[in-house]
Every structure is written in C-alpha cells, then in structure tokens.
Design a protein around this motif. Structure first.
Motif, PDB file in Angstrom:
ATOM      1  N   PRO A  75     -46.207 -20.402  34.994  1.00 28.15           N
ATOM      2  CA  PRO A  75     -46.313 -20.988  33.661  1.00 28.15           C
ATOM      3  C   PRO A  75     -47.072 -20.112  32.662  1.00 28.15           C
ATOM      4  CG  PRO A  75     -47.066 -22.510  35.350  1.00 28.15           C
ATOM      5  CD  PRO A  75     -46.908 -21.193  36.005  1.00 28.15           C
TER       6      PRO A  75
ATOM      7  N   ILE B 241     -36.464 -31.027  42.112  1.00 31.72           N
ATOM      8  CA  ILE B 241     -36.185 -32.089  41.131  1.00 31.72           C
ATOM      9  C   ILE B 241     -34.676 -32.216  40.905  1.00 31.72           C
ATOM     10  CG2 ILE B 241     -36.445 -32.783  38.705  1.00 31.72           C
ATOM     11  CD1 ILE B 241     -39.244 -31.634  38.781  1.00 31.72           C
ATOM     12  N   ILE B 242     -34.004 -31.072  40.786  1.00 35.57           N
ATOM     13  CA  ILE B 242     -32.557 -31.113  40.568  1.00 35.57           C
ATOM     14  C   ILE B 242     -31.861 -31.726  41.782  1.00 35.57           C
ATOM     15  CG2 ILE B 242     -30.501 -29.690  40.244  1.00 35.57           C
ATOM     16  CD1 ILE B 242     -32.275 -27.802  38.591  1.00 35.57           C
TER      17      ILE B 242
ATOM     18  N   PHE C 177     -44.772 -32.235  38.041  1.00 36.79           N
ATOM     19  CA  PHE C 177     -44.475 -30.832  37.755  1.00 36.79           C
ATOM     20  C   PHE C 177     -45.169 -30.394  36.461  1.00 36.79           C
ATOM     21  CE2 PHE C 177     -42.030 -27.550  35.704  1.00 36.79           C
ATOM     22  CZ  PHE C 177     -41.635 -26.701  36.717  1.00 36.79           C
ATOM     23  N   LEU C 178     -45.039 -31.229  35.406  1.00 37.62           N
ATOM     24  CA  LEU C 178     -45.617 -30.865  34.108  1.00 37.62           C
ATOM     25  C   LEU C 178     -47.143 -30.839  34.178  1.00 37.62           C
ATOM     26  CD1 LEU C 178     -43.284 -32.950  31.746  1.00 37.62           C
ATOM     27  CD2 LEU C 178     -43.145 -30.517  32.288  1.00 37.62           C
TER      28      LEU C 178
ATOM     29  N   ALA D  71     -45.889 -30.679  26.799  1.00 33.52           N
ATOM     30  CA  ALA D  71     -44.818 -30.537  27.776  1.00 33.52           C
ATOM     31  C   ALA D  71     -44.159 -31.884  28.040  1.00 33.52           C
ATOM     32  CB  ALA D  71     -45.362 -29.956  29.077  1.00 33.52           C
ATOM     33  N   LEU D  72     -44.992 -32.922  28.185  1.00 34.14           N
ATOM     34  CA  LEU D  72     -44.453 -34.254  28.461  1.00 34.14           C
ATOM     35  C   LEU D  72     -43.612 -34.745  27.283  1.00 34.14           C
ATOM     36  CD1 LEU D  72     -44.504 -36.534  30.564  1.00 34.14           C
ATOM     37  CD2 LEU D  72     -46.372 -37.555  29.283  1.00 34.14           C
TER      38      LEU D  72
ATOM     39  N   LEU E 295     -41.033 -35.021  37.911  1.00 35.32           N
ATOM     40  CA  LEU E 295     -41.139 -34.157  36.734  1.00 35.32           C
ATOM     41  C   LEU E 295     -42.521 -34.254  36.098  1.00 35.32           C
ATOM     42  CD1 LEU E 295     -39.698 -32.176  34.773  1.00 35.32           C
ATOM     43  CD2 LEU E 295     -39.226 -34.136  33.330  1.00 35.32           C
TER      44      LEU E 295
ATOM     45  N   LEU F 252     -47.998 -27.666  35.739  1.00 35.43           N
ATOM     46  CA  LEU F 252     -47.695 -26.581  34.803  1.00 35.43           C
ATOM     47  C   LEU F 252     -48.836 -26.411  33.803  1.00 35.43           C
ATOM     48  CD1 LEU F 252     -44.450 -25.511  33.369  1.00 35.43           C
ATOM     49  CD2 LEU F 252     -45.889 -26.534  31.648  1.00 35.43           C
TER      50      LEU F 252
ATOM     51  N   PRO G 281     -51.630 -23.688  36.577  1.00 34.24           N
ATOM     52  CA  PRO G 281     -50.594 -22.660  36.435  1.00 34.24           C
ATOM     53  C   PRO G 281     -50.627 -21.642  37.576  1.00 34.24           C
ATOM     54  CG  PRO G 281     -52.286 -22.398  34.742  1.00 34.24           C
ATOM     55  CD  PRO G 281     -52.560 -23.686  35.436  1.00 34.24           C
TER      56      PRO G 281
ATOM     57  N   ALA H  98     -40.310 -32.882  27.183  1.00 33.05           N
ATOM     58  CA  ALA H  98     -39.407 -33.367  28.225  1.00 33.05           C
ATOM     59  C   ALA H  98     -38.882 -34.765  27.895  1.00 33.05           C
ATOM     60  CB  ALA H  98     -40.123 -33.375  29.575  1.00 33.05           C
TER      61      ALA H  98
ATOM     62  N   LEU I 173     -47.750 -24.409  26.854  1.00 33.44           N
ATOM     63  CA  LEU I 173     -47.673 -25.852  26.684  1.00 33.44           C
ATOM     64  C   LEU I 173     -48.831 -26.542  27.385  1.00 33.44           C
ATOM     65  CD1 LEU I 173     -43.891 -26.388  27.382  1.00 33.44           C
ATOM     66  CD2 LEU I 173     -45.025 -26.660  25.192  1.00 33.44           C
TER      67      LEU I 173
ATOM     68  N   ILE J 196     -34.114 -27.266  31.915  1.00 33.33           N
ATOM     69  CA  ILE J 196     -33.090 -27.540  32.923  1.00 33.33           C
ATOM     70  C   ILE J 196     -33.506 -28.690  33.839  1.00 33.33           C
ATOM     71  CG2 ILE J 196     -32.492 -25.086  32.846  1.00 33.33           C
ATOM     72  CD1 ILE J 196     -33.260 -24.974  35.815  1.00 33.33           C
ATOM     73  N   LEU J 197     -34.746 -29.169  33.714  1.00 34.16           N
ATOM     74  CA  LEU J 197     -35.179 -30.274  34.575  1.00 34.16           C
ATOM     75  C   LEU J 197     -34.987 -31.636  33.903  1.00 34.16           C
ATOM     76  CD1 LEU J 197     -38.355 -28.803  36.258  1.00 34.16           C
ATOM     77  CD2 LEU J 197     -35.993 -28.830  37.043  1.00 34.16           C
ATOM     78  N   CYS J 198     -34.595 -31.642  32.635  1.00 28.09           N
ATOM     79  CA  CYS J 198     -34.406 -32.931  31.972  1.00 28.09           C
ATOM     80  C   CYS J 198     -33.091 -33.630  32.322  1.00 28.09           C
ATOM     81  CB  CYS J 198     -34.560 -32.763  30.470  1.00 28.09           C
ATOM     82  SG  CYS J 198     -36.276 -32.402  30.068  1.00 28.09           S
TER      83      CYS J 198
ATOM     84  N   ILE K 240     -37.948 -23.612  32.278  1.00 28.45           N
ATOM     85  CA  ILE K 240     -37.445 -24.509  33.324  1.00 28.45           C
ATOM     86  C   ILE K 240     -37.461 -25.972  32.860  1.00 28.45           C
ATOM     87  CG2 ILE K 240     -39.633 -24.983  34.526  1.00 28.45           C
ATOM     88  CD1 ILE K 240     -38.054 -24.514  37.172  1.00 28.45           C
ATOM     89  N   ILE K 241     -38.376 -26.321  31.930  1.00 27.71           N
ATOM     90  CA  ILE K 241     -38.444 -27.709  31.456  1.00 27.71           C
ATOM     91  C   ILE K 241     -37.079 -28.166  30.940  1.00 27.71           C
ATOM     92  CG2 ILE K 241     -39.480 -29.232  29.724  1.00 27.71           C
ATOM     93  CD1 ILE K 241     -41.992 -27.602  29.926  1.00 27.71           C
TER      94      ILE K 241
ATOM     95  N   PHE L 244     -40.577 -18.380  32.950  1.00 26.90           N
ATOM     96  CA  PHE L 244     -40.646 -19.563  33.801  1.00 26.90           C
ATOM     97  C   PHE L 244     -40.598 -20.879  33.019  1.00 26.90           C
ATOM     98  CE2 PHE L 244     -43.223 -22.923  35.666  1.00 26.90           C
ATOM     99  CZ  PHE L 244     -42.625 -23.080  36.896  1.00 26.90           C
ATOM    100  N   ASP L 245     -41.390 -20.973  31.920  1.00 27.85           N
ATOM    101  CA  ASP L 245     -41.547 -22.247  31.219  1.00 27.85           C
ATOM    102  C   ASP L 245     -40.233 -22.850  30.719  1.00 27.85           C
ATOM    103  OD1 ASP L 245     -44.184 -22.307  31.704  1.00 27.85           O
ATOM    104  OD2 ASP L 245     -44.851 -21.992  29.644  1.00 27.85           O
TER     105      ASP L 245
END
Lengths: 103, 552
Positions: free
Chosen positions: B258, A69-70, A40-41, B268-269, A37, A44, A48, B272, B263, B111-113, B108-109, B105-106
């Motif tokens: 993105p 990731i999921i 990924f961030l 973003a970090l 993650l 991001l 981008p 999350a 972010l 659903i990734l937690c 998505i953060i 898109f963004d």
C-alpha cells in the motif's frame, strides 16, 4: 388479498421458519465479502508493512487477500444460486401447495 | 513505508477518473499516428455488426415490454455478460491499467468492489427486483409507496446519474477515438452519439443487450490474449515479469504494498462504498434484471456477470498492468517530448498491445476499445430515456392514460433528445476536467437510489415521505459534497481550500440518505403510513411465495 389472510399466513410458524432461514442465509452470505473488504482496507491503512510483505512467489499478502475476496465473491454467489434452487425454492413450493389446500 | 510514496502522491480524485476514462491528453504537436488497415477494418466491422444487430432487434421491438426489457426473454448467462459489459466501460481496460501504472498496489480497491456489489445483487436484490418490478427500478419502489412522488424522485435520480455518467463517457470517447483512429473530436462525439441513438431508438433493450454481449466477449478475448502475450514475452515466468516492472517503478515496494494512493481508512472505505454501492444503484445495471424471465435467471445473471468481471480484472491487475510497467514505462518509443506517455496514461494498454502483439493486435485492441464505448453509452442512453418516458411521462404526466404504443413513441423521442443533449454537452465539455462527473454519478447512485431501493425491499417501516425526503437529501448531498470538495471547488472553481475536505464523499452522503429515510419514516404519522405497511406485508408474501392471489 385481504389483510386477515395475509396476517394469518405471515404469522404461521412454517412461513416464518422459511422466511427466517432464507433471510439469515442471504444476509450472512452477502456480508462475507464486505467484511473481508473492510478488513482489507483497515490493514491497507494501518498495517501497510504487513500487506506489502511477500507471501507466495511474487505475490504480497495484500495481493493474495485481494484474490481471496474475489474468490469469496464467486464462491458465495455460486453457493446462493444453488442453495436457493435446490433448497429454498422446493421448500417454497411445498409451503405454497400446503397453504393452498387449506384455503 | 508510506512516506516513500508522498513524493509522487496522486491528486486524490484522480483515482476514480483514471478508472472511468478520461480524455487522452493530446499534445498540440504530436498528432495521432495514421491508424493501420486492421484498425480501420475492425472499426468498420464493429459498426456494421452492431447496426446489423439493431436491424434484427428492431423487428422484435414493438411493445413497451419489448422496448424496455427485451420482452423478458434474455437468458440468464446472456444477461450476465451484458451486465458485466455495462460495468466494464472502455475505462475498465484502459483506466484500470493506467491506474495500476501510476498507483501500483492501491489500485486493487477498484477491482475488489465488484465482488461486494454482485454478492449483494445475487443474495439480496435479484429475486425481489425481478418479482416486484417491470421495466425500471422505480417500479419496485412504487410497488408499495405512493407512485407519483416516488416516480418523480426515482426518475430524476436515475436521469441525473445516467446523464452525468453518459457525458463523462462521451468526452472520454471523443478523445480516445481521436487518438486511436485519427478522427477529429467533434466527428467522433457526433458519430458515437448517432450510433447510440440508432441502437436504442430502433432496437431498444434487445439491441442494447446484444451489442453489450458482443462487446463483453470481444473484451474478454482481447484481455485474455493480451495476458498470454505478456506472459509469453517473459517466457511464462512471473518473477521476470514482476522484476521488470519493479526496476521501472520509482518505489518498487508500492507495486506490491500500500501507499500509492495515500489512502487513510475512512477515505479508502468511502471510495470502496461509492464504487460498490454505486454499481448496485446504477439505473442502467438495475434495468437489466427485468430482461430475464424469472428470479433464477436474475440470480444466475449476477453470478455470470461477476465471473466475467473478475476474469478481466484479475488478468489486468495481476498481469497486464505489471506488463505495462515493465514494457511501456520508460520505453522511448512511447514517450512524448516532455517525457510523458504519448496520449496520456490511459493509453498504456494500447501501447502494450503494440509491444506484445504488433500492429495487427494494436488495431484489434483499438477496435475493442471502440466497441466498449459504444455498448456502454447505449446502455446509459436507454436508462436515461426510460427514466423520462416510463417513470416521468407515462406514470406521472399522463398516468397511463395514453397506452403503451404511445409510451414507446415517447421513449424513442426521449432517446433522440438524450442523444442530442449528450453530443452537445460532450462538445461543450471537451476541454474540461470531467473527473467530478463520474464521482457525481456514482455518488447519486449510492446515496439516493441504493438506500431507497434496499429499504423499500426490506424495511416495512419505510413511508413515502421518508423515502422521498431521504432519497432527495442523499441526492442533494452527493452533488453538494462533490461540488464543495477538492474535485470541483479547488480544481474547477480555483479556490484554495475545499469546503468539504474529502475527495471521496459517497460514504457520508449515503449515511445521510439512509438515516434521513429512517428518521422521517419513523416520525411520519400520516394516514398513508398504515396502508403502506399493509402493502409491504402483501409484497413480502409475494416475494416469499409467488402468486399469492391463488391463496386468497
């Protein structure tokens, strides 16, 4: 339990081996999705264009990475579940009965 | 790439709000449509079924163990569905779709937690929680630290997090029910409040769990049906679906890349971190790990929870949200006079249900939304009541002198009080922007509960003084950073510039919490320190080997 017994058990190599093996396994697995993650961030925020690039069908790189990731989270939790049931718990029971015989 | 999005930049803290359900916007003139017979019917069916569950559960809820932890007789997979349900508030399926609808898109953060949070639960926490605690996460902390100060800290932190979350849910629920079922706001809030008190006061954890399981199953079926219906609408061709969404989206590249939330890496970090560790530190989710018989079931429940959450999130993000953009956005049937979505963006999934499933499915989905509200507020009420009765009353005020029966009575009284207070606050906050409440609740869970809990499980050097100073500082800074940040300082109090610049402060308050715990413990030379180290040694043995009494 008195402190001497506790110290005797915790300093025994077989106990330390079990604890070390189990905690290394747990921490490594728990950190994998987190590392994925954070990567990924970072992309991001700093790449981008790369994240938005079409990768497969309608999905972009970022959308696939999200699915990974999921999937990693599911795979890891499943693996830990089975590993602790099939490896760690039997090892724990064995060590326990050995320690018990000694007392 | 990123400049493209700046024109439609979202207010930064709008993101967590959308996710956690905000009151739908109701235009003064456009009153809600008459709800259909299906909607009313499923609405009543949900009330009857949940009250039936409560009646059944009440027969099995006598002792404190049964009240707080359903007698630890819940099966692993059942508990997994309940944990998933606790995490998926009405916001999940309204708010996640809304967030995708606006931010692309963004989002998505969000659903990734869960994968991060549940991996931590399975690998690092489930076993120890189950082996060291009884009813609340404070039990785990107090297994090695001085109980009185730690109970006061943990009880207060749990109460703050749960009540703030509860009020946020309540305000959202009132507005949502108003739109869906044409019930006035006050009645809606009072009804939700009374139902949740009934579930918890009579049925305790058993009723709360089964209401949550029912809701989780309904939610999964509803979302699955909706995803298939959306795909069916586009002849099962993802390309047409995504192309339809792209034509309606102002900046098509933000749908798959993105930029929508603008972010930076640290924001973003921090977002999350707050989400993932906020889940791990949430008192109402932690409480569920005590309802299963053993460590194996505890691990299994976290795995099942992740599977259920992932199922719902993947369908919402990859199919339903896209479908909403393709079918609801710019659809004149769902736009009000000013060109916005009728009822606000949180309603897009409800509108989508009407497009792909007609009136009947619209009614069913509305009822599912109602069920998710009820189940989540019930879980939060139980967590708040347990913090009062188990942590503060039984272990601090009376120190177990009054017996278990009395403790259950106190928790029932606490449940009613929590209900009355939440109804009151829900009404008082009706017109308020409640965005910051959710940020606060998650911030407190991630910065106060999580550091103290994980350190008490894994770090032998933690002392009582370190834990309560660090935890309290984490709690205070989590609150302060939100108050001084854009969400309250600018938006509510009307100042020009926020004193604390970021809208996502969880990372900073959590680091503050952790480092203070470490620093104060490190330089704590009190005589208790030695005892606490010994206690830690014993607890390590207990978590590694089980019943160590037999070895002495």
């Amino acid at each position: 339990m008195d402190e001497t017994t506790a110290r005797r058990i915790t300093s025994s190599p077989e106990y330390q081996a079990l604890v070390g093996r189990r905690s290394r396994f747990a921490w490594t697995l728990a950190l994998i999705p987190a590392v994925l993650l954070v990567g990924f961030l970072a992309c991001l925020a700093w790449a981008p264009g790369f994240m938005g690039r079409p990768a497969w069908g309608v999905f972009s790189v970022g959308m696939l990475w999200g699915l990974i990731i999921i999937a990693a989270g599911l795979g890891i939790t499943w693996w830990y579940l089975h590993h602790s049931e099939n490896v760690f718990e039997p090892a724990q029971r064995e060590l326990f009965s050995r320690l018990k015989q000694r007392t | 790439m990123r400049q493209a999005g700046s024109g439609r930049r979202l207010s930064l803290f709008a993101a967590p709000t959308l996710f956690f359900l905000q009151a739908p916007v109701i235009a003064a003139d456009a009153s809600a449509r008459e709800p259909s017979m299906v909607a009313i019917g499923s609405f009543l069916a949900i009330i009857i079924v949940t009250l039936g569950i409560t009646g059944w559960a009440a027969k099995h809820t006598k002792t404190a163990h049964e009240f707080y932890a359903a007698g630890s007789r819940i099966r692993g997979w059942q508990n997994g569905l309940a944990i998933a349900g606790d995490f998926m508030s009405a916001a999940t399926f309204l708010g996640t779709t809304a967030l995708f609808f606006t931010a692309g898109f963004d989002s998505i953060i969000f659903i990734l937690c869960p994968p991060i949070a549940y991996s931590i639960f399975v690998c690092l926490m489930a076993e120890r929680l189950r082996n060291l605690g009884r009813f609340t996460f404070a039990d785990v902390i107090c297994a090695r630290l001085d109980p009185v100060p730690m109970r006061i800290f943990a009880g207060a932190a749990a109460l703050v997090a749960a009540v703030m979350y509860l009020v946020a849910q309540m305000v959202g629920a009132g507005g949502l029910i108003q739109v869906l079922f044409a019930i006035p706001y006050y009645y809606a809030v009072a009804m939700v409040g009374i139902l949740m008190v009934l579930y918890v006061a009579f049925g305790g954890m058993l009723a709360t769990t089964w209401v949550q399981i029912t809701k989780a199953i309904l939610l999964m079926l509803g979302v699955a049906y909706m995803a298939v219906a959306v795909l069916h609408y586009f002849d099962f061709d993802l390309r047409t679906l995504y192309a339809g969404a792209m034509t309606n989206y102002e900046h098509p590249q933000l749908l798959t890349g993105p930029g929508g939330l603008q972010l930076g890496f640290l924001s973003a970090l921090s977002l999350a971190t707050g989400l993932a560790l906020g889940i791990v530190g949430s008192p109402h989710i932690l409480m569920r790990f005590f309802t299963v018989p053993d460590a194996h079931s505890a691990r299994l429940s976290a795995f099942v929870a992740l599977a259920a959450v992932a199922f719902v999130f993947v369908l919402i993000y990859y199919i339903i949200g896209v479908g909403a953009l393709a079918l609801v956005k710019d659809n004149p049937a769902f736009l009000d006079a000013s060109g916005g979505i009728i009822g606000g963006t949180n309603m897009v999934i409800i509108h989508l249900a009407e497009v792909v499933g007609g009136e009947v499915f619209l009614g069913i989905i509305s009822a599912v939304a109602f069920a998710t509200i009820l189940a989540v507020v019930a879980g939060l009420t139980l967590a708040s009541a347990s913090a009062v009765s188990h942590d503060l009353y039984a272990n601090v005020v009376h120190r177990h002198t009054r017996g278990e029966v009395n403790e259950v009575r106190v928790s029932r009284i606490a449940t009613v009080c929590v209900g009355v207070i939440t109804i009151g606050l829900g009404i008082a906050f009706q017109k308020q922007n409640i965005a910051y409440l959710v940020a606060l609740a998650l911030g407190v869970a991630a910065s106060a509960n999580f550091p103290v809990l994980i350190l008490s499980m894994y770090w032998g050097g933690l002392t009582t003084r370190g834990a309560w100073v660090g935890g309290s500082l984490g709690l205070a800074s989590a609150v302060l950073f939100v108050v001084l940040g854009p969400a309250v300082w600018v938006e509510i109090l009307g100042f020009e510039e926020p004193i604390f610049p970021t809208a996502y402060p969880a990372l900073y308050s959590m680091i503050l919490g952790f480092s203070t715990c470490w620093l104060v413990s490190r330089f704590d030379y009190s005589h208790k320190r030695r005892q606490e180290r010994e206690k830690f040694l014993e607890l390590q043995l207990r978590t590694q080997l089980g019943h160590i009494e037999e070895l002495a």
